[in-house]
Design a protein around this motif. Structure first.
Motif, PDB file in Angstrom:
ATOM      1  N   ALA A  74      20.737 -10.368  -2.458  1.00  9.43           N
ATOM      2  CA  ALA A  74      20.894 -11.386  -1.417  1.00  9.43           C
ATOM      3  C   ALA A  74      19.772 -12.423  -1.474  1.00  9.43           C
ATOM      4  O   ALA A  74      18.600 -12.081  -1.630  1.00  9.43           O
ATOM      5  CB  ALA A  74      20.938 -10.732  -0.047  1.00  9.43           C
ATOM      6  N   TYR A  75      20.173 -13.668  -1.333  1.00  6.88           N
ATOM      7  CA  TYR A  75      19.217 -14.772  -1.389  1.00  6.88           C
ATOM      8  C   TYR A  75      18.110 -14.584  -0.354  1.00  6.88           C
ATOM      9  O   TYR A  75      16.940 -14.806  -0.627  1.00  6.88           O
ATOM     10  CB  TYR A  75      19.972 -16.076  -1.132  1.00  6.88           C
ATOM     11  N   ARG A  76      18.507 -14.157   0.840  1.00 11.36           N
ATOM     12  CA  ARG A  76      17.501 -14.030   1.898  1.00 11.36           C
ATOM     13  C   ARG A  76      16.506 -12.914   1.583  1.00 11.36           C
ATOM     14  O   ARG A  76      15.332 -13.008   1.905  1.00 11.36           O
ATOM     15  CB  ARG A  76      18.159 -13.820   3.263  1.00 11.36           C
ATOM     16  N   THR A  77      17.006 -11.879   0.926  1.00 11.78           N
ATOM     17  CA  THR A  77      16.098 -10.790   0.541  1.00 11.78           C
ATOM     18  C   THR A  77      15.098 -11.287  -0.490  1.00 11.78           C
ATOM     19  O   THR A  77      13.891 -11.078  -0.370  1.00 11.78           O
ATOM     20  CB  THR A  77      16.906  -9.631  -0.066  1.00 11.78           C
ATOM     21  N   LEU A  78      15.622 -11.949  -1.491  1.00 11.91           N
ATOM     22  CA  LEU A  78      14.739 -12.479  -2.525  1.00 11.91           C
ATOM     23  C   LEU A  78      13.733 -13.457  -1.933  1.00 11.91           C
ATOM     24  O   LEU A  78      12.559 -13.464  -2.299  1.00 11.91           O
ATOM     25  CB  LEU A  78      15.565 -13.165  -3.623  1.00 11.91           C
ATOM     26  N   ALA A  79      14.208 -14.280  -1.008  1.00 11.41           N
ATOM     27  CA  ALA A  79      13.323 -15.281  -0.418  1.00 11.41           C
ATOM     28  C   ALA A  79      12.175 -14.599   0.305  1.00 11.41           C
ATOM     29  O   ALA A  79      11.009 -14.997   0.189  1.00 11.41           O
ATOM     30  CB  ALA A  79      14.110 -16.175   0.541  1.00 11.41           C
ATOM     31  N   VAL A 139      10.976 -11.612  -0.220  1.00 12.77           N
ATOM     32  CA  VAL A 139      10.078 -10.945  -1.169  1.00 12.77           C
ATOM     33  C   VAL A 139       9.228 -11.960  -1.928  1.00 12.77           C
ATOM     34  O   VAL A 139       8.013 -11.788  -2.098  1.00 12.77           O
ATOM     35  CB  VAL A 139      10.894 -10.077  -2.156  1.00 12.77           C
ATOM     36  N   VAL A 140       9.846 -13.029  -2.356  1.00 15.52           N
ATOM     37  CA  VAL A 140       9.097 -14.053  -3.081  1.00 15.52           C
ATOM     38  C   VAL A 140       8.028 -14.658  -2.180  1.00 15.52           C
ATOM     39  O   VAL A 140       6.908 -14.930  -2.604  1.00 15.52           O
ATOM     40  CB  VAL A 140      10.057 -15.166  -3.598  1.00 15.52           C
ATOM     41  N   ASP A 141       8.396 -14.831  -0.930  1.00 19.41           N
ATOM     42  CA  ASP A 141       7.464 -15.443   0.016  1.00 19.41           C
ATOM     43  C   ASP A 141       6.208 -14.598   0.183  1.00 19.41           C
ATOM     44  O   ASP A 141       5.090 -15.094   0.024  1.00 19.41           O
ATOM     45  CB  ASP A 141       8.166 -15.633   1.358  1.00 19.41           C
ATOM     46  N   ILE A 142       6.398 -13.315   0.472  1.00 15.97           N
ATOM     47  CA  ILE A 142       5.211 -12.515   0.767  1.00 15.97           C
ATOM     48  C   ILE A 142       4.419 -12.162  -0.483  1.00 15.97           C
ATOM     49  O   ILE A 142       3.244 -11.804  -0.388  1.00 15.97           O
ATOM     50  CB  ILE A 142       5.565 -11.220   1.537  1.00 15.97           C
ATOM     51  N   THR A 143       5.018 -12.264  -1.642  1.00 17.05           N
ATOM     52  CA  THR A 143       4.271 -11.979  -2.872  1.00 17.05           C
ATOM     53  C   THR A 143       3.723 -13.235  -3.503  1.00 17.05           C
ATOM     54  O   THR A 143       3.126 -13.191  -4.574  1.00 17.05           O
ATOM     55  CB  THR A 143       5.178 -11.303  -3.920  1.00 17.05           C
ATOM     56  N   PHE A 144       3.949 -14.353  -2.865  1.00 17.61           N
ATOM     57  CA  PHE A 144       3.530 -15.647  -3.425  1.00 17.61           C
ATOM     58  C   PHE A 144       4.112 -15.845  -4.817  1.00 17.61           C
ATOM     59  O   PHE A 144       3.510 -16.483  -5.664  1.00 17.61           O
ATOM     60  CB  PHE A 144       2.001 -15.735  -3.487  1.00 17.61           C
ATOM     61  N   GLY A 145       5.270 -15.269  -5.045  1.00 12.10           N
ATOM     62  CA  GLY A 145       5.944 -15.479  -6.318  1.00 12.10           C
ATOM     63  C   GLY A 145       5.385 -14.647  -7.464  1.00 12.10           C
ATOM     64  O   GLY A 145       5.759 -14.847  -8.611  1.00 12.10           O
ATOM     65  N   PRO A 202      17.966  -9.822 -15.150  1.00 18.41           N
ATOM     66  CA  PRO A 202      19.335  -9.887 -14.622  1.00 18.41           C
ATOM     67  C   PRO A 202      19.426 -10.575 -13.268  1.00 18.41           C
ATOM     68  O   PRO A 202      20.525 -10.865 -12.794  1.00 18.41           O
ATOM     69  CB  PRO A 202      19.747  -8.414 -14.495  1.00 18.41           C
ATOM     70  N   LEU A 203      18.305 -10.824 -12.648  1.00 12.83           N
ATOM     71  CA  LEU A 203      18.315 -11.485 -11.341  1.00 12.83           C
ATOM     72  C   LEU A 203      18.297 -13.007 -11.474  1.00 12.83           C
ATOM     73  O   LEU A 203      18.409 -13.729 -10.491  1.00 12.83           O
ATOM     74  CB  LEU A 203      17.114 -11.035 -10.508  1.00 12.83           C
ATOM     75  N   ARG A 204      18.108 -13.465 -12.680  1.00 12.02           N
ATOM     76  CA  ARG A 204      18.101 -14.911 -12.913  1.00 12.02           C
ATOM     77  C   ARG A 204      19.485 -15.378 -13.286  1.00 12.02           C
ATOM     78  O   ARG A 204      20.276 -14.580 -13.760  1.00 12.02           O
ATOM     79  CB  ARG A 204      17.109 -15.247 -14.041  1.00 12.02           C
ATOM     80  N   PRO A 205      19.794 -16.658 -13.095  1.00 14.90           N
ATOM     81  CA  PRO A 205      18.917 -17.728 -12.619  1.00 14.90           C
ATOM     82  C   PRO A 205      18.754 -17.779 -11.105  1.00 14.90           C
ATOM     83  O   PRO A 205      17.995 -18.610 -10.618  1.00 14.90           O
ATOM     84  CB  PRO A 205      19.609 -18.994 -13.121  1.00 14.90           C
ATOM     85  N   ARG A 206      19.393 -16.898 -10.379  1.00 20.62           N
ATOM     86  CA  ARG A 206      19.258 -17.002  -8.929  1.00 20.62           C
ATOM     87  C   ARG A 206      17.798 -16.888  -8.483  1.00 20.62           C
ATOM     88  O   ARG A 206      17.346 -17.659  -7.631  1.00 20.62           O
ATOM     89  CB  ARG A 206      20.094 -15.938  -8.232  1.00 20.62           C
ATOM     90  N   LEU A 207      17.091 -15.942  -9.072  1.00 19.85           N
ATOM     91  CA  LEU A 207      15.697 -15.743  -8.678  1.00 19.85           C
ATOM     92  C   LEU A 207      14.868 -17.023  -8.869  1.00 19.85           C
ATOM     93  O   LEU A 207      14.023 -17.358  -8.037  1.00 19.85           O
ATOM     94  CB  LEU A 207      15.092 -14.583  -9.479  1.00 19.85           C
TER      95      LEU A 207
END
Length: 585
Positions: A415-420, A422-428, A451-456
């Motif tokens: 899910a986009y929101r999940t990735l967002a 996680v990316v947010d709190i890990t600073f990418g 396998p999570l790309r290109p969405r990630l």
RNA sequence: GCACCUCUAGCUCAAUUGGCAGAGCAGUUGACUCUUAAUCAAUCGGUUCCCGGUUCGAGUCCGGGGGGGUGUACCA
């Protein structure tokens, strides 16, 4: 121009769902219309590269694209052409283009291809710059078309016959345009109309310089100064000798049949091109629905050139929500490239395919983008489960593939929101992202981000550029000394238990995993109430309240807010060293 | 003024050519040992803006009215 042999739909042309949506129904109409006209189905878009080609303009491209693509899926030799109106005059200096200031005003009146490109561009003209920018996105979105530069066409004399034809029929054209110039004056004494008539009587004549002169559907670009601030003073039908004067003082007499510097005025230019390219289908924006608009007038002007106005459903405008200030400062409306930076091409295509043309819709850039993605994932699940509606499946099919092949897809859809989050709190930090995501699905752990790309990649761009400030989780740099000093005894004890353990809890570093941290954080309130750390407790309201209060405390100390991402996830992302620094009383 | 679009659940929208009005989100309830901004299930929710007409049957077609939106007035 090429009249093809009759194109018969292949026997098994489309599956059921591909016939179910608006695109398919329009395609049906285009087939019938093309047959009636005895020509190949040609769909057209017209774009003026006078500035960034934004997401609204993109509908001008996507609508014919989808229809032409549907025809090609059926095995029909259809074509989508894009006319680049780069020979149009540079009307005004758009605001918000980097490096472009009022000095560009000196180019007003010149063709867009004669205006210098914005600073830093690798292209050699204004028009080329914005065209190149747009075409890169069109390609990424899977749009296949034949581009036609109007500058090249006019410069090559491709339309010379049509120009002379229009000039010879100028009175007829003038009469057609005349019907719309002053609104059919109602017999009543409407004051607005009166005012319009009054103000139109004197002032206008001076302005367009055609006072008392004849109407000409052609406008020369002055060969001295390059602008179209010109007036035709004389034209001879037989010799094609034309005399024009320019505001710059230049005046000359030329043979129009050899002259290459000038174009038909817009309202005549468009119908001429319909005839020239034998266009059967060309949607236009809702701004053309008013009487007197070029599309409406074209109904009567096209026959002058021996053609009929194409089918032209009107599309409603595309809006956009949640565009961050930083990107909108760059000239207002977002362009397809902006959208493609934060969403995958199929998703963008889907937005244009799923709504009928007369519906307006928004391309979401803010938090609504997560919702867009939720719906997209839901559709993919429904499609896989066989529970999707035919029209939904059609839109999905058009989004993910064209007649030429499939577009890049993300194999593993988290899910986009999940990735967002996680990316947010890990600073990418992708090492951390992977560590957190690994614990997401125990049955089928994520062991590789590929396998999570290109969405990630899109999520990373979104978090960096469009995630609303108040949704970002900002981990404190330094401990909140004031709050730490004001802790109650119970709170202080809780923090020590969390970090160093005790009463059955281990030091926090002992099991620095999602599971370990989950037990640790939930265990603190339990041991404080005399329970075992792994006791199973149900329905204890007081315990629940204590846990919630503890979480709120952690959020305040770590991110300065009352709430945030799940605590174990957050701790994992922050790292044990920093957690200790921020939480040690 | 004229033209076009639109009005369906609290919100955003579906409903293939007229054929039992449906999703998502929100809400409620519950499950997941744990009331967190990642999970799942169930459930609530409708005079389809109003009036009339056509039809065996209208959200859909026709006429009228109302609300909302967009475009537009001698140019390119």
């Amino acid at each position: 121009m090429v009249v093809t042999e009759s194109q018969q739909p292949s026997p098994e042309p489309a599956t059921e769902h591909e016939r179910a949506d608006w695109v398919s129904r329009l395609a049906d109409e285009v087939i019938v219309e093309a047959e009636r006209r005895g020509t190949r189905p040609v769909a057209a878009s017209g774009i003026s590269p006078s500035g960034p080609i934004h997401l609204g303009n993109f509908r001008e491209v996507m609508s014919p694209h989808l229809v032409a693509d549907e025809l090609r899926r059926r095995g029909i030799d259809a074509e989508h052409l894009i006319s680049w109106d780069d020979y149009d005059r540079f009307r005004k200096v758009p605001a918000g283009i980097d490096g472009v200031d009022e000095s560009w005003a000196q180019h007003i009146g010149k063709p867009l291809t004669s205006v210098p490109a914005p600073p830093g561009s690798t292209e050699d003209s204004w028009a080329a710059h914005f065209r190149a920018q747009a075409e890169a996105s069109f390609a990424q979105a899977g749009v296949r078309y034949r581009g036609i530069s109007q500058t090249e066409q006019y410069a090559a004399g491709a339309y010379t016959e049509q120009i002379l034809h229009a000039m010879r029929h100028r009175r007829e054209i003038d009469a057609i345009l005349e019907q719309y110039r002053t609104l059919p004056a109602a017999k009543d004494e409407d004051e607005a109309l009166q005012a319009a008539l009054a103000s139109g009587s004197g002032a206008a004549n001076e302005d367009d310089g055609s006072a008392g002169g004849e109407y000409y559907p052609y406008k020369p670009y002055c060969t001295a100064c390059g602008t179209d601030l010109t007036t035709i003073e004389a034209f001879d039908d037989d010799s094609t000798e034309m005399t024009y004067a320019c505001r710059c003082g230049h005046r000359e007499t030329v043979l129009l049949r050899e002259f290459r510097s000038g174009k038909l005025v817009w309202k005549v230019d468009w119908p001429m091109r319909w005839a020239y390219e034998r266009v059967v289908f060309e949607p236009s924006g809702v701004d053309h629905q008013s009487p007197g608009s070029s599309f409406q007038v074209g109904l009567e002007l096209a026959p002058v050139f021996g053609w009929e106005r194409p089918l032209g459903p009107m599309y409603a405008f595309v809006g956009f929500g949640g565009v961050a200030k930083m990107s909108s400062s760059r000239g207002g409306a977002p362009v397809p490239a902006d959208a493609l930076a934060v969403m995958e091409a199929p998703v963008l295509r889907w937005l244009y395919a799923r709504r009928r043309m007369n519906q307006s819709f928004d391309v979401a850039f803010g938090s609504d983008l997560q919702r867009t993605y939720d719906e997209w994932d839901a559709l993919l699940r429904k499609a896989a489960a066989g529970t999707a509606q035919p029209a939904e499946l059609a839109a999905l099919e058009r989004a993910t593939a064209t007649a030429d092949g499939r577009l890049p897809e993300t194999p593993r859809r988290v899910a986009y929101r999940t990735l967002a989050s996680v990316v947010d709190i890990t600073f990418g930090d992708e090492v951390q992202i992977l560590r957190i995501l690994r614990g997401l699905d125990e049955a089928d752990p994520i062991v590789d981000l590929e396998p999570l790309r290109p969405r990630l990649d899109r999520v990373e761009a979104w978090v960096a550029t469009h995630m609303p400030t108040d949704e970002h989780t900002i981990v404190r740099d330094v401990p909140d000394r004031e709050a730490l000093d004001a802790l109650t005894e119970v709170e202080r004890e809780a923090l020590v238990l969390l970090l160093d353990g005790g009463q059955g809890l281990p030091p926090i570093e002992d099991d620095w995993t999602l599971d370990g941290l989950t037990h640790q954080t939930y265990g603190v309130a339990k041991v404080q109430r005399g329970l075992e750390p792994d006791a199973i407790v149900k329905g204890d309201k007081a315990l629940s309240a204590a846990q919630r209060a503890f979480f709120a405390l952690l959020y305040r100390l770590l991110v300065g807010r009352e709430t945030g991402p799940r605590i174990p996830t957050l701790l994992l992302a922050i790292g044990s060293e920093r957690v200790r620094a921020l939480l040690t009383p």
